[in-house]
Design an enzyme around this catalytic site. Structure first.
Site, PDB file in Angstrom:
ATOM      1  N   CYS A   1     -63.354  21.916 -13.436  1.00  0.00           N
ATOM      2  CA  CYS A   1     -63.833  22.196 -14.788  1.00  0.00           C
ATOM      3  C   CYS A   1     -64.209  20.854 -15.397  1.00  0.00           C
ATOM      4  O   CYS A   1     -63.363  19.959 -15.504  1.00  0.00           O
ATOM      5  CB  CYS A   1     -62.739  22.866 -15.624  1.00  0.00           C
ATOM      6  SG  CYS A   1     -63.160  22.970 -17.381  1.00  0.00           S
TER       7      CYS A   1
ATOM      8  N   ARG B   1     -24.800   9.983  -1.999  1.00  0.00           N
ATOM      9  CA  ARG B   1     -25.899   9.015  -2.028  1.00  0.00           C
ATOM     10  C   ARG B   1     -26.434   8.835  -3.447  1.00  0.00           C
ATOM     11  O   ARG B   1     -26.733   7.734  -3.880  1.00  0.00           O
ATOM     12  CB  ARG B   1     -27.038   9.467  -1.105  1.00  0.00           C
ATOM     13  CG  ARG B   1     -28.220   8.508  -1.112  1.00  0.00           C
ATOM     14  CD  ARG B   1     -29.371   9.026  -0.246  1.00  0.00           C
ATOM     15  NE  ARG B   1     -30.480   8.098  -0.275  1.00  0.00           N
ATOM     16  CZ  ARG B   1     -31.404   8.054  -1.237  1.00  0.00           C
ATOM     17  NH1 ARG B   1     -31.325   8.898  -2.249  1.00  0.00           N
ATOM     18  NH2 ARG B   1     -32.382   7.178  -1.199  1.00  0.00           N
TER      19      ARG B   1
ATOM     20  N   LYS C   1     -31.795  13.480  13.228  1.00  0.00           N
ATOM     21  CA  LYS C   1     -31.832  13.378  11.761  1.00  0.00           C
ATOM     22  C   LYS C   1     -31.021  14.545  11.209  1.00  0.00           C
ATOM     23  O   LYS C   1     -31.470  15.686  11.191  1.00  0.00           O
ATOM     24  CB  LYS C   1     -33.262  13.414  11.237  1.00  0.00           C
ATOM     25  CG  LYS C   1     -33.346  13.183   9.733  1.00  0.00           C
ATOM     26  CD  LYS C   1     -34.788  13.155   9.252  1.00  0.00           C
ATOM     27  CE  LYS C   1     -34.843  12.879   7.757  1.00  0.00           C
ATOM     28  NZ  LYS C   1     -34.148  13.927   6.970  1.00  0.00           N
TER      29      LYS C   1
END
Length: 663
Positions: free
Chosen positions: A419, A139, A118
């Site tokens: 909270c 891309r 990769k």
């Protein structure tokens, strides 16, 4: 002329041996002498062959980057962090083939997988037609990239011409080598900043309008796919071999038959990672058979026939200075580490996630301690633990007992702090309102976080339903709100009352429920009341909904305050509706449709969603299996191919007539 052509042929042969085969057959000095001679002859004769190596390096400064549409979408890959996830992917592919072969006469072959490195550079897409490089693009979004044709000509091993005369788009990665980075940083001009890493070196080069600067980076590229082709190939490994035959430097690959072989290939690549001249950040595993890949298809984001296994991220150490507690939309209070700035993978990191107090204690993290820092997936900084070399005093990290924003008492649920003051805790209310009004939710145009803050602080908005009680006069009392802006927002709020069910479900902010999950719930249960009443066991039967999401949905609707808030919204006129597409009556049901060119009434995403709602299978390229092509202006090659194959072509007007005819 013959001498020029002979020099071009020799120099290209030498470049191919050096960059593609990694087997130099002449010395650099000899190559340089021949290169200089070619350049001199070209200048004297004014004869230029576009395939000449002298044409790689431009000498121009461009004005801007032009946008360009890719012929087919350039997909990102699903990620695997563990080997078990890779194994699950392999099993999924095997199961798909087995189930398909049980019900079809034409059998799919037993799954084979191709394992490649990769690459960690900049993704590029290079278009060739009639043997010439005609365009290169980044891309970008996957559908639209930036034209970097001139910049790409500086890539040392990118062919300007190939033998294949058809139309292809070649998908690869532009890379800066370690040697090139070192050489670049050693020869900086005055006031130039050194490059921090290889990836930024490559990306910065190709996104530079000064082509001379691009050339200084001495980029190379490796290629691994055809994103578009008119050539018929049956296997992914054949694509790689075809690319190599055309002079492209391809990524190394292994063909594996099972998970054990894939596992070994991953380990082998991991062992050589640090010795490579370029960066890789993992391994890609992809089905070899192209027809099986086509049948498996895609999710919303990525192909189902491939996966990327990510290597462990790089680590460094730094000092933890302090901890900041932030309140999210759900009321969860999250700790964030404030760090002594440190460079990690070429990025200066000042903050990092700490997850929760249990994680802090488990890792023995303290203020003042020196900590291991990792960028998970090379993106999100995370503290992994403490080093043994901490000097000076350290201080325990204490969990807050009251909300750092509103002072309310904090409660602990599981490992997280919350909270519960949903009415007057500013971060909770502001983030909830912003989410509710967002485009994918209720789509209230003109709404911003700044507006939400003013509504909370000046108009005392304490619940989502209060949005529908706001008056124009109240809005005009806010900063930068005049008559027109106030009217527009009031109209947008009113318009949002008539909403799609999936948008409404998403707007509620149910933990772990994104837009896709909201859409899946609506398709399954058809009405809001059915979703609200769905049991845990009914929910986990919905595709892609697991136990965690199912529990989140059940727990959400059990809350009394949620029930009250929903009732208020409905009383104020909010009417979510679900309309199921009657795809059985559509002429497009189960048909393969390609849309091409510029359409007047639809964006690319909108036409895709419209076709899918009509039951169509939307494809990115035209083939013999295509049933319809919807052609807009400037339709181009897809239109031509449809004509050649005899595919039925529809204008946008005809498409809309067909839709109307079945209503």
């Amino acid at each position: 002329m013959k001498l020029i052509e002979d020099l071009i042929e020799k120099l290209n042969k030498y470049s191919y041996s050096y960059y593609v085969l990694d087997n130099p057959i002449v010395a650099d000095k000899e190559y340089d002498i021949m290169y200089d001679e070619l350049k001199r002859l070209e200048e004297e004769t004014e004869y230029i062959n576009p395939n000449s190596p002298t044409q790689r390096v431009g000498d121009i400064i461009l004005d801007k980057f032009e946008k360009t549409h890719h012929k087919n979408k350039l997909w990102s890959l699903d990620k695997a962090q563990k080997k078990d996830e890779v194994k699950a992917f392999v099993n999924k592919c095997v199961k798909f083939v087995e189930q398909y072969n049980l019900t079809h006469s034409e059998k799919l072959p037993s799954p084979q997988f191709v394992v490649t490195q990769k690459l960690d550079g900049l993704t590029i897409n290079c278009s060739y037609n009639e043997s010439r490089l005609i365009k290169s693009a980044t891309r970008g979004t996957g559908e639209i990239g930036e034209d970097i044709t001139e910049q790409s000509k500086t890539i040392l091993n990118l062919p300007n011409a190939i033998n294949y005369s058809g139309e292809i788009d070649v998908h690869g990665e532009a890379l800066m080598t370690k040697n090139a980075l070192e050489q670049y940083n050693s020869n900086l001009k005055v006031n130039e900043t050194p490059l921090k890493n290889l990836r930024n070196g490559a990306a910065g080069a190709l996104r530079n309008l000064n082509i001379k600067e691009t050339a200084r980076r001495k980029l190379v590229a490796q290629f691994y796919d055809l994103s578009y082709t008119d050539k018929k190939l049956k296997k992914y490994s054949e694509i790689l071999l075809f690319l190599k035959s055309q002079g492209f430097n391809i990524t190394e690959y292994n063909i594996c038959n099972n998970f054990d072989e894939i596992n070994q290939a991953i380990d082998n690549i991991g062992e050589v990672r640090s010795s490579l001249q370029y960066d890789i950040d993992g391994v890609v595993i992809r089905l070899n058979d192209i027809e099986t890949s086509r049948l498996m298809g895609y999710t919303i984001k990525c192909p189902k026939y491939a996966i990327a296994y990510k290597f462990k991220a790089k680590e460094t150490t730094t000092k933890l200075i302090d901890v900041e507690w932030n309140v999210g939309r759900s009321g969860r209070i999250n700790p964030t580490a404030i760090l002594e700035p440190v460079e990690l993978a070429g990025v200066i990191v000042k903050r990092a996630t700490l997850n929760n107090m249990d994680d802090i204690k488990r890792k023995k993290i303290k203020k003042g301690a020196r900590v291991f820092l990792r960028r998970s997936n090379d993106v999100i900084p995370e503290i992994m633990g403490v080093t043994e070399e901490t000097e000076g005093e350290t201080k325990e990290i204490e969990a807050p007992t009251i909300c750092p924003y509103c002072g309310s008492e904090i409660v602990k649920e599981g490992v997280h702090l919350f909270c519960e003051n949903t009415l007057s805790c500013k971060p909770q209310m502001v983030k909830s309102i912003v989410h509710f009004a967002s485009r994918k939710a209720m789509n209230i145009e003109g709404f911003s976080e700044k507006t939400a803050e003013q509504l909370f602080e000046k108009l005392n908005i304490k619940s989502i339903s209060d949005l529908y009680r706001i008056t124009k006069e109240e809005l005009m009392s806010l900063d930068k709100f005049k008559d027109k802006k106030a009217s527009n927002l009031i109209n947008a709020i009113e318009k949002s009352k008539e909403c799609d069910l999936d948008s409404f479900v998403y707007s509620l902010g149910i933990p772990n429920v994104g837009k896709k999950t909201a859409t899946d719930l609506c398709k399954q249960f058809k009405s809001f009341e059915n979703i609200k009443k769905a049991s845990y066991f009914e929910l986990i039967l919905v595709q892609d909904i697991g136990s965690i999401v199912a529990k989140s949905i059940v727990d959400f609707f059990k809350q009394e305050k949620i029930e009250k808030s929903l009732n208020e919204l409905f009383k104020l006129g909010v009417k979510p509706s679900y309309e199921e597409s009657e795809v059985s009556e559509s002429v497009f049901n189960d048909k393969t449709v390609v849309a091409t060119g510029s359409l007047q009434n639809y964006s690319r995403t909108e036409i895709k969603e419209k076709l899918e709602s009509l039951g169509a299978k939307v494809a990115g390229s035209v083939s013999k299996k295509t049933d319809y092509v919807i052609a807009g202006e400037n339709a181009g090659s897809k239109y031509d191919k449809a004509v050649a194959l005899g595919v039925k072509i529809l204008t946008e007007e005809k498409f809309e007539e067909l839709i109307e005819s079945v209503k």
